[in-house]
Design an enzyme around this catalytic site. Structure first.
Site, PDB file in Angstrom:
ATOM      1  N   ARG A 158       0.867  -1.174   0.000  1.00  0.00           N
ATOM      2  CA  ARG A 158       0.000   0.000   0.000  1.00  0.00           C
ATOM      3  C   ARG A 158       0.906   1.227   0.000  1.00  0.00           C
ATOM      4  O   ARG A 158       2.013   1.202   0.537  1.00  0.00           O
ATOM      5  CB  ARG A 158      -0.900   0.012   1.231  1.00  0.00           C
ATOM      6  CG  ARG A 158      -1.838  -1.197   1.343  1.00  0.00           C
ATOM      7  CD  ARG A 158      -2.648  -1.119   2.627  1.00  0.00           C
ATOM      8  NE  ARG A 158      -3.577  -2.251   2.770  1.00  0.00           N
ATOM      9  CZ  ARG A 158      -3.286  -3.390   3.389  1.00  0.00           C
ATOM     10  NH1 ARG A 158      -2.086  -3.548   3.957  1.00  0.00           N
ATOM     11  NH2 ARG A 158      -4.173  -4.362   3.462  1.00  0.00           N
ATOM     12  N   LYS A 182      -2.096  -2.621   8.117  1.00  0.00           N
ATOM     13  CA  LYS A 182      -3.263  -2.199   8.873  1.00  0.00           C
ATOM     14  C   LYS A 182      -3.324  -2.928  10.206  1.00  0.00           C
ATOM     15  O   LYS A 182      -2.993  -4.105  10.297  1.00  0.00           O
ATOM     16  CB  LYS A 182      -4.539  -2.484   8.078  1.00  0.00           C
ATOM     17  CG  LYS A 182      -4.683  -1.611   6.835  1.00  0.00           C
ATOM     18  CD  LYS A 182      -5.999  -1.888   6.139  1.00  0.00           C
ATOM     19  CE  LYS A 182      -6.189  -0.955   4.940  1.00  0.00           C
ATOM     20  NZ  LYS A 182      -7.482  -1.218   4.256  1.00  0.00           N
ATOM     21  N   HIS A 253      -2.258   2.624  -6.225  1.00  0.00           N
ATOM     22  CA  HIS A 253      -3.080   1.425  -6.102  1.00  0.00           C
ATOM     23  C   HIS A 253      -3.123   0.643  -7.413  1.00  0.00           C
ATOM     24  O   HIS A 253      -3.285  -0.583  -7.411  1.00  0.00           O
ATOM     25  CB  HIS A 253      -4.494   1.799  -5.664  1.00  0.00           C
ATOM     26  CG  HIS A 253      -5.030   0.912  -4.592  1.00  0.00           C
ATOM     27  ND1 HIS A 253      -4.460   0.831  -3.337  1.00  0.00           N
ATOM     28  CD2 HIS A 253      -6.059   0.023  -4.578  1.00  0.00           C
ATOM     29  CE1 HIS A 253      -5.121  -0.043  -2.594  1.00  0.00           C
ATOM     30  NE2 HIS A 253      -6.098  -0.550  -3.330  1.00  0.00           N
ATOM     31  N   ARG A 256      -0.276  -1.600  -7.304  1.00  0.00           N
ATOM     32  CA  ARG A 256      -0.571  -2.709  -6.388  1.00  0.00           C
ATOM     33  C   ARG A 256      -1.442  -3.759  -7.085  1.00  0.00           C
ATOM     34  O   ARG A 256      -1.188  -4.958  -6.974  1.00  0.00           O
ATOM     35  CB  ARG A 256      -1.266  -2.142  -5.155  1.00  0.00           C
ATOM     36  CG  ARG A 256      -1.681  -3.163  -4.087  1.00  0.00           C
ATOM     37  CD  ARG A 256      -2.110  -2.395  -2.839  1.00  0.00           C
ATOM     38  NE  ARG A 256      -2.963  -3.143  -1.934  1.00  0.00           N
ATOM     39  CZ  ARG A 256      -2.503  -3.936  -0.964  1.00  0.00           C
ATOM     40  NH1 ARG A 256      -1.204  -4.105  -0.804  1.00  0.00           N
ATOM     41  NH2 ARG A 256      -3.348  -4.558  -0.164  1.00  0.00           N
ATOM     42  N   HIS A 279      -3.880  -8.766   3.008  1.00  0.00           N
ATOM     43  CA  HIS A 279      -5.323  -8.812   3.197  1.00  0.00           C
ATOM     44  C   HIS A 279      -5.656  -9.719   4.372  1.00  0.00           C
ATOM     45  O   HIS A 279      -5.215 -10.867   4.425  1.00  0.00           O
ATOM     46  CB  HIS A 279      -6.016  -9.358   1.941  1.00  0.00           C
ATOM     47  CG  HIS A 279      -6.025  -8.400   0.800  1.00  0.00           C
ATOM     48  ND1 HIS A 279      -6.247  -8.785  -0.519  1.00  0.00           N
ATOM     49  CD2 HIS A 279      -5.837  -7.052   0.754  1.00  0.00           C
ATOM     50  CE1 HIS A 279      -6.205  -7.719  -1.300  1.00  0.00           C
ATOM     51  NE2 HIS A 279      -5.954  -6.663  -0.553  1.00  0.00           N
ATOM     52  N   TYR A 288      -9.579 -10.646  -7.653  1.00  0.00           N
ATOM     53  CA  TYR A 288      -8.677 -11.032  -8.730  1.00  0.00           C
ATOM     54  C   TYR A 288      -9.011 -12.395  -9.329  1.00  0.00           C
ATOM     55  O   TYR A 288      -8.255 -12.909 -10.144  1.00  0.00           O
ATOM     56  CB  TYR A 288      -7.227 -11.057  -8.221  1.00  0.00           C
ATOM     57  CG  TYR A 288      -6.756  -9.711  -7.728  1.00  0.00           C
ATOM     58  CD1 TYR A 288      -6.482  -8.678  -8.619  1.00  0.00           C
ATOM     59  CD2 TYR A 288      -6.604  -9.458  -6.375  1.00  0.00           C
ATOM     60  CE1 TYR A 288      -6.066  -7.441  -8.172  1.00  0.00           C
ATOM     61  CE2 TYR A 288      -6.187  -8.224  -5.913  1.00  0.00           C
ATOM     62  CZ  TYR A 288      -5.923  -7.214  -6.822  1.00  0.00           C
ATOM     63  OH  TYR A 288      -5.516  -5.989  -6.375  1.00  0.00           O
TER      64      TYR A 288
END
Length: 307
Positions: A158, A182, A253, A256, A279, A288
């Site tokens: 990110r 995160k 992004h 990414r 994730h 995807y």
């Protein structure tokens, strides 16, 4: 309740508060994430209130969840926003299941309608090479920007993670980078040789020239010694994209997404891509799966005797 058996029906608001406290104290999620969860749950709670606004709603069952997601879609929310709401609900119901407040998790049976999903933009390898080539490496900032772009495409970080990479986070001999994502979760991601060479070139003199004797813990620095902000890198990348003639709206992004798509096209499995992207839930990575479906078709056509 179709498989959802509440041990304490009529206390949905209290269960939501307990879930948010769990996310804050035990999972250590950021205040920004908690605010998003709280907003999602508030909207979910309002939707499920009994007609007339009286009384507390029970824990909603699978039909109620589907009705709510359809309601969000009809309200004009983007596919990304709906996916975020769905992830919030998965977290809530997973918590309720662990606490013994429900016997089964209905979110396991939720699937996002295809029209909600927006396939992210991506670049082909030629586009990425064109952007890299327009970066002037005669200046320290150019060497820094090229190293950042190479590292972004090599790892799928990110943009906030990229900008805050510490000098000690990248292990050049082992070709791995430690990423803090995160919720302050850390992961190790391999780094390709092209990115390693670009970073080594940047470290050979450009970083010190930018710092002019200042100290900084960050790998990618500005002339003031701080880290480059994600907004600043976003503008730099968009400028390089325009110079290279790549489509309008180029963002970190997109790099990414290109990283993930190219990995899957090359034969990587979805679980590995999930880990490298950081994730928490593989459902996020499943955007995807269009790449996986394409590869499956090619495999059948190539190897099945009656294809």
């Amino acid at each position: 309740m179709n498989g959802v058996v509440p041990a304490n029906s009529g206390r949905l608001a209290g269960h939501m508060t307990a879930f948010l406290n769990y996310c804050r104290i035990e999972k250590g999620l950021s205040s920004k994430t908690l605010e998003a969860y709280s907003a999602d749950l508030s909207r979910f709670y309002s939707f499920n209130q009994p007609a007339g606004g009286g009384g507390e709603p029970d824990i909603p069952a699978i039909e109620d969840l589907r009705s709510y997601l359809n309601h969000l879609h009809e309200s004009g929310l983007s596919g990304r926003s709906i996916a975020r709401h769905q992830a919030t609900l998965r977290g809530l119901y997973g918590f309720l299941l662990r606490e013994g407040l429900i016997s089964t998790d209905p979110t396991a049976f939720l699937t996002s309608p295809r029209q909600w999903q927006k396939i992210p933009k991506q670049l082909n390898l030629q586009d990425i090479e064109r952007i890299i080539q327009v970066i002037a490496t005669t200046r320290p900032t150019g060497l820094r920007d090229r190293a950042m772009l190479e590292l972004l495409y090599a790892t799928g970080l990110r943009v906030s993670e990229l900008c805050r990479v510490g000098l000690g986070d990248l292990n050049l001999p082992m070709a791995v980078i430690r990423v803090t994502g995160k919720g302050n979760k850390q992961r190790l991601t391999p780094v390709g040789q092209a990115a390693i060479r670009a970073v080594e070139t940047y470290l050979a003199g450009a970083r010190a020239e930018l710092l002019k004797g200042r100290a900084s813990r960050y790998l990618f620095v500005t002339a003031r010694g701080g880290c480059l902000t994600r907004q600043a890198f976003w503008k730099l990348l968009a400028g390089y994209g325009r110079k290279a003639g790549v489509f309008h709206g180029l963002s970190p992004h997109v790099l990414r997404h290109s990283f993930a798509t190219h990995l899957l096209e090359g034969g990587a499995d979805l679980r590995s891509v999930q880990l490298m992207l950081g994730h928490a839930d593989i459902s996020t990575t499943q955007i995807y799966t269009h790449v996986m479906r394409s590869r499956l078709r090619q495999t059948v056509e190539k190897h099945h005797p009656r294809a």
